[in-house]
Design a protein around this motif. Sequence first.
Motif, PDB file in Angstrom:
ATOM      1  N   MET A   1       6.119   0.813  -6.415  1.00 40.24           N
ATOM      2  CA  MET A   1       6.461  -0.870  -5.674  1.00 40.24           C
ATOM      3  C   MET A   1       6.082  -1.883  -7.333  1.00 40.24           C
ATOM      4  O   MET A   1       4.521  -2.152  -6.907  1.00 40.24           O
ATOM      5  N   VAL A   2       5.933  -2.946  -6.999  1.00 35.92           N
ATOM      6  CA  VAL A   2       5.862  -3.892  -7.476  1.00 35.92           C
ATOM      7  C   VAL A   2       5.128  -5.216  -6.530  1.00 35.92           C
ATOM      8  O   VAL A   2       5.852  -5.513  -5.400  1.00 35.92           O
ATOM      9  N   THR A   3       4.113  -5.578  -6.886  1.00 37.04           N
ATOM     10  CA  THR A   3       3.162  -6.215  -5.605  1.00 37.04           C
ATOM     11  C   THR A   3       3.022  -7.379  -6.013  1.00 37.04           C
ATOM     12  O   THR A   3       2.120  -7.222  -7.551  1.00 37.04           O
TER      13      THR A   3
ATOM     14  N   ALA B   1      -0.387  -5.501 -14.955  1.00 34.68           N
ATOM     15  CA  ALA B   1      -1.709  -5.540 -13.887  1.00 34.68           C
ATOM     16  C   ALA B   1      -2.598  -5.731 -14.003  1.00 34.68           C
ATOM     17  O   ALA B   1      -3.140  -5.810 -15.069  1.00 34.68           O
TER      18      ALA B   1
ATOM     19  N   GLU C   1      -4.342  -5.741  -8.232  1.00 32.07           N
ATOM     20  CA  GLU C   1      -2.879  -5.608  -8.384  1.00 32.07           C
ATOM     21  C   GLU C   1      -2.006  -5.529  -9.250  1.00 32.07           C
ATOM     22  O   GLU C   1      -2.137  -5.714 -10.350  1.00 32.07           O
ATOM     23  N   SER C   2      -0.494  -5.931  -9.547  1.00 32.46           N
ATOM     24  CA  SER C   2       0.435  -5.478  -9.716  1.00 32.46           C
ATOM     25  C   SER C   2       1.723  -5.849  -9.912  1.00 32.46           C
ATOM     26  O   SER C   2       2.262  -6.339  -8.619  1.00 32.46           O
ATOM     27  N   ARG C   3       2.001  -6.571 -10.889  1.00 34.43           N
ATOM     28  CA  ARG C   3       3.671  -7.153 -10.874  1.00 34.43           C
ATOM     29  C   ARG C   3       4.369  -5.867 -12.080  1.00 34.43           C
ATOM     30  O   ARG C   3       5.258  -6.462 -12.784  1.00 34.43           O
TER      31      ARG C   3
ATOM     32  N   ARG D   1       5.998  -2.320 -13.305  1.00 29.43           N
ATOM     33  CA  ARG D   1       6.471  -0.777 -12.552  1.00 29.43           C
ATOM     34  C   ARG D   1       5.413   0.725 -12.903  1.00 29.43           C
ATOM     35  O   ARG D   1       5.880   1.628 -12.071  1.00 29.43           O
TER      36      ARG D   1
ATOM     37  N   LYS E   1       0.390   0.818 -10.467  1.00 24.44           N
ATOM     38  CA  LYS E   1       0.209   0.795  -9.067  1.00 24.44           C
ATOM     39  C   LYS E   1      -1.005   0.106  -8.489  1.00 24.44           C
ATOM     40  O   LYS E   1      -1.468   0.987  -8.667  1.00 24.44           O
ATOM     41  N   LYS E   2      -0.900  -0.332  -7.344  1.00 22.23           N
ATOM     42  CA  LYS E   2      -2.387  -1.113  -7.213  1.00 22.23           C
ATOM     43  C   LYS E   2      -3.363   0.801  -6.876  1.00 22.23           C
ATOM     44  O   LYS E   2      -2.613   1.543  -6.313  1.00 22.23           O
TER      45      LYS E   2
ATOM     46  N   ASP F   1      -4.809   2.964  -8.758  1.00 23.74           N
ATOM     47  CA  ASP F   1      -4.313   4.010 -10.233  1.00 23.74           C
ATOM     48  C   ASP F   1      -5.433   3.551 -10.825  1.00 23.74           C
ATOM     49  O   ASP F   1      -5.739   2.432 -11.438  1.00 23.74           O
TER      50      ASP F   1
END
Length: 341
Positions: free
Chosen positions: A1-3, A44, A87-89, A91, A94-95, A97
């Motif tokens: 998921m992209v946050t 990320a 924080e991650s944008r 794919r 993810k947060k 990792d």
Amino acid sequence: MVTAAPMAVTNRQLRLKSRPKGMLAPGDLELVASPIRELQDGQALARVRFLSIDPTMRIWMADIPQYMPPVALGEVMRAFGVAEVVESRSREFKKGDKVVGMTGLQEYVVAGGQEPMPFRKIPSIPFVSESAFLGILGGNGLTAYFGMMEIAKPQKGETLVVSAAAGATGSIAGQIGKIHGCHVVGIAGSDEKCKWVTDDLGFDAAINYKHPDWRDKLAAATPKGIDINFENVGGEVMQAVLSRMNLFGRVVLCGLISGYNKEDPGLASFATVLIKRLRVQGFIVIDYAARFNEAFTELGKWMMLRKLKHRETIVEGFEKAPDAINMLFTGGNIGKLLVRL
Ligand SMILES: NC(=O)c1ccc[n+]([C@@H]2O[C@H](COP(=O)([O-])OP(=O)(O)OC[C@H]3O[C@@H](n4cnc5c(N)ncnc54)[C@H](OP(=O)(O)O)[C@@H]3O)[C@@H](O)[C@H]2O)c1
């Protein structure tokens, strides 16, 4: 998921301010606070948890020909590290990792950009710490593996001598020699280190090169001469080992740490290489990048079978990183040297 990444965090970095002369002096690395830029799509932000402290960092600081460009003045000091995605944008990450890669000496790193060595996600393996991916399952394990398996090619009954034997790379190289049935002798800079490599790691003997009669002890520990030298140190240590090599012996030239702080590193004598018809091969672990997975499988298997043990020396606190680099040259570490943030 992209946050999304609505973060405004300050990053502390250690940047190369001046090129050291000898050991690192206070101020060669400058502590700088800088804002973290907003993440772009595909990136990320990861908080660094461990920094790997490696002798090659001292080489990267010098403006000399080397296998990578030297770190430029003003640039964040190059270093490997383990970090946790906050924080991650991206794919890919993810947060939460954990990732390993070239973090640099800083508290936060942006992953998933255009870095030449991409970050890898750390798998969760029972009883294996994330920091192991900087040592035994990182550059040191890979270096020991390829140096031993591809260059040394150890045979049962051969005598292997490893210098900096209680260090991150040497301790693994020596154990790989034992796995292959060699008579393994380590050289290290304290009695405590010698005891660790013999009593815990199973080396057949270890010599403290700071004792005045260490050359005699090396001779006594290698009655059939030396077939393989896994060399991490160079200079006088290497010279003493070469003088006991058997004809047509193999020298795995992994490192020359005794010269890294010197303008003119004293080299071991090439006359010995000629007279003994030695095969000396230098290598850099990245030469084998295409085969890293093979090495991880073998190293992991030996770890599970308890044939391969490791140890860490952990320095607490980001701002201690420059002192930690100097510790490599005073022998302050046993096993892998890390800074925990
Ligand atoms: N070729 C490659 O791709 C590659 C990759 C990784 C590392 N390396 C090389 O492998 C070597 C070991 O690296 P590492 O990361 O595993 O570090 P390490 O062995 O964990 O730490 C360095 C150790 O070197 C010893 N040392 C320092 N100065 C010395 C001197 N003047 N004389 C004798 N021993 C000295 C110290 O132990 P004592 O207390 O025993 O003196 C120190 O603990 C280095 O030369 C490094 O450059 C090469």
